[in-house]
Design a protein around this motif. Sequence first.
Motif, mmCIF file in Angstrom:
data_model
loop_
_atom_site.group_PDB
_atom_site.id
_atom_site.type_symbol
_atom_site.label_atom_id
_atom_site.label_comp_id
_atom_site.label_asym_id
_atom_site.label_seq_id
_atom_site.Cartn_x
_atom_site.Cartn_y
_atom_site.Cartn_z
ATOM 1 N N UNK A 42 14.562 6.079 -8.668
ATOM 2 C CA UNK A 42 15.592 6.239 -7.646
ATOM 3 C C UNK A 42 15.013 6.978 -6.456
ATOM 4 N N UNK A 43 15.516 6.675 -5.278
ATOM 5 C CA UNK A 43 15.068 7.360 -4.063
ATOM 6 C C UNK A 43 15.796 8.697 -3.996
ATOM 7 N N UNK A 44 15.089 9.739 -4.414
ATOM 8 C CA UNK A 44 15.612 11.102 -4.384
ATOM 9 C C UNK A 44 14.597 11.968 -3.651
ATOM 10 N N UNK A 45 14.988 13.149 -3.198
ATOM 11 C CA UNK A 45 14.014 14.017 -2.532
ATOM 12 C C UNK A 45 12.798 14.324 -3.413
ATOM 13 N N UNK A 46 13.017 14.529 -4.699
ATOM 14 C CA UNK A 46 11.906 14.833 -5.615
ATOM 15 C C UNK A 46 10.947 13.637 -5.707
ATOM 16 N N UNK A 47 11.490 12.425 -5.853
ATOM 17 C CA UNK A 47 10.646 11.241 -5.955
ATOM 18 C C UNK A 47 9.958 10.908 -4.635
ATOM 19 N N UNK A 48 10.633 11.174 -3.528
ATOM 20 C CA UNK A 48 9.987 10.964 -2.231
ATOM 21 C C UNK A 48 8.820 11.926 -2.034
ATOM 22 N N UNK A 49 8.970 13.162 -2.491
ATOM 23 C CA UNK A 49 7.871 14.132 -2.402
ATOM 24 C C UNK A 49 6.689 13.658 -3.247
ATOM 25 N N UNK A 50 6.983 13.132 -4.441
ATOM 26 C CA UNK A 50 5.933 12.587 -5.307
ATOM 27 C C UNK A 50 5.201 11.453 -4.596
ATOM 28 N N UNK A 51 5.968 10.549 -3.982
ATOM 29 C CA UNK A 51 5.383 9.398 -3.297
ATOM 30 C C UNK A 51 4.545 9.828 -2.093
ATOM 31 N N UNK A 52 5.010 10.817 -1.369
ATOM 32 C CA UNK A 52 4.245 11.306 -0.214
ATOM 33 C C UNK A 52 2.904 11.883 -0.656
ATOM 34 N N UNK A 53 2.914 12.640 -1.751
ATOM 35 C CA UNK A 53 1.651 13.183 -2.282
ATOM 36 C C UNK A 53 0.727 12.055 -2.727
ATOM 37 N N UNK A 54 1.286 11.074 -3.416
ATOM 38 C CA UNK A 54 0.504 9.944 -3.918
ATOM 39 C C UNK A 54 -0.109 9.155 -2.752
ATOM 40 N N UNK A 55 0.672 8.921 -1.722
ATOM 41 C CA UNK A 55 0.148 8.200 -0.559
ATOM 42 C C UNK A 55 -0.918 9.008 0.174
ATOM 43 N N UNK A 56 -0.741 10.323 0.228
ATOM 44 C CA UNK A 56 -1.745 11.172 0.881
ATOM 45 C C UNK A 56 -3.063 11.129 0.117
ATOM 46 N N UNK A 57 -2.992 11.061 -1.206
ATOM 47 C CA UNK A 57 -4.200 11.045 -2.036
ATOM 48 C C UNK A 57 -4.862 9.666 -2.083
ATOM 49 N N UNK A 58 -4.052 8.613 -2.230
ATOM 50 C CA UNK A 58 -4.592 7.284 -2.506
ATOM 51 C C UNK A 58 -4.429 6.287 -1.368
ATOM 52 N N UNK A 59 -3.620 6.615 -0.387
ATOM 53 C CA UNK A 59 -3.374 5.690 0.712
ATOM 54 C C UNK A 59 -2.511 4.521 0.263
ATOM 55 N N UNK A 60 -2.463 3.466 1.071
ATOM 56 C CA UNK A 60 -1.609 2.321 0.767
ATOM 57 C C UNK A 60 -1.945 1.629 -0.551
ATOM 58 N N UNK A 61 -3.147 1.811 -1.052
ATOM 59 C CA UNK A 61 -3.523 1.178 -2.320
ATOM 60 C C UNK A 61 -2.769 1.774 -3.506
ATOM 61 N N UNK A 62 -2.074 2.878 -3.315
ATOM 62 C CA UNK A 62 -1.303 3.487 -4.400
ATOM 63 C C UNK A 62 -0.263 2.516 -4.933
ATOM 64 N N UNK A 63 0.271 1.683 -4.072
ATOM 65 C CA UNK A 63 1.297 0.733 -4.509
ATOM 66 C C UNK A 63 0.689 -0.379 -5.364
ATOM 67 N N UNK A 64 -0.576 -0.706 -5.134
ATOM 68 C CA UNK A 64 -1.242 -1.751 -5.925
ATOM 69 C C UNK A 64 -1.361 -1.356 -7.388
ATOM 70 N N UNK A 65 -1.436 -0.079 -7.672
ATOM 71 C CA UNK A 65 -1.540 0.378 -9.062
ATOM 72 C C UNK A 65 -0.223 0.233 -9.806
ATOM 73 N N UNK A 66 0.868 0.092 -9.059
ATOM 74 C CA UNK A 66 2.184 -0.008 -9.680
ATOM 75 C C UNK A 66 2.668 -1.439 -9.828
ATOM 76 N N UNK A 67 2.170 -2.328 -8.987
ATOM 77 C CA UNK A 67 2.645 -3.700 -8.986
ATOM 78 C C UNK A 67 1.592 -4.629 -9.578
ATOM 79 N N UNK A 68 2.063 -5.658 -10.288
ATOM 80 C CA UNK A 68 1.100 -6.603 -10.890
ATOM 81 C C UNK A 68 0.379 -7.427 -9.843
#
Length: 68
Positions: A42-68
Motif C-alpha cells: 500500500x502507498x503509505x508514508x512508511x512504504x514511500x520512505x522505503x521506496x525512496x531509500x531503495x531508489x537512492x541505493x539502486x536507481x531505476x533498476x530497483x523496480x526490475x528486481x520486483x517485476x518478472x
Amino acid sequence: MPTSQPDSPSPFEDTATPDALLHTGSDGAVSPEDLVLAAGRDVTPKNLAWAERKLAEEGPMAIEKLLP
C-alpha cells in the motif's frame, strides 16, 4: 485472467497483451509510488520512505528486481 465480455461467444477470442506494454520501462523515471505498487504494498508514508531509500541505493533498476 480472461478479459472477454460476458456476451462474448468464446473465451478464446482474448488477445495477448502487446509486448511493448509488458516492459517496466526502467530506462525512464521510476517514482517511489511505482516501486511501492510493484512490490504489492500500500502507498503509505512508511512504504514511500522505503521506496525512496531503495531508489537512492539502486536507481531505476530497483523496480526490475520486483517485476518478472
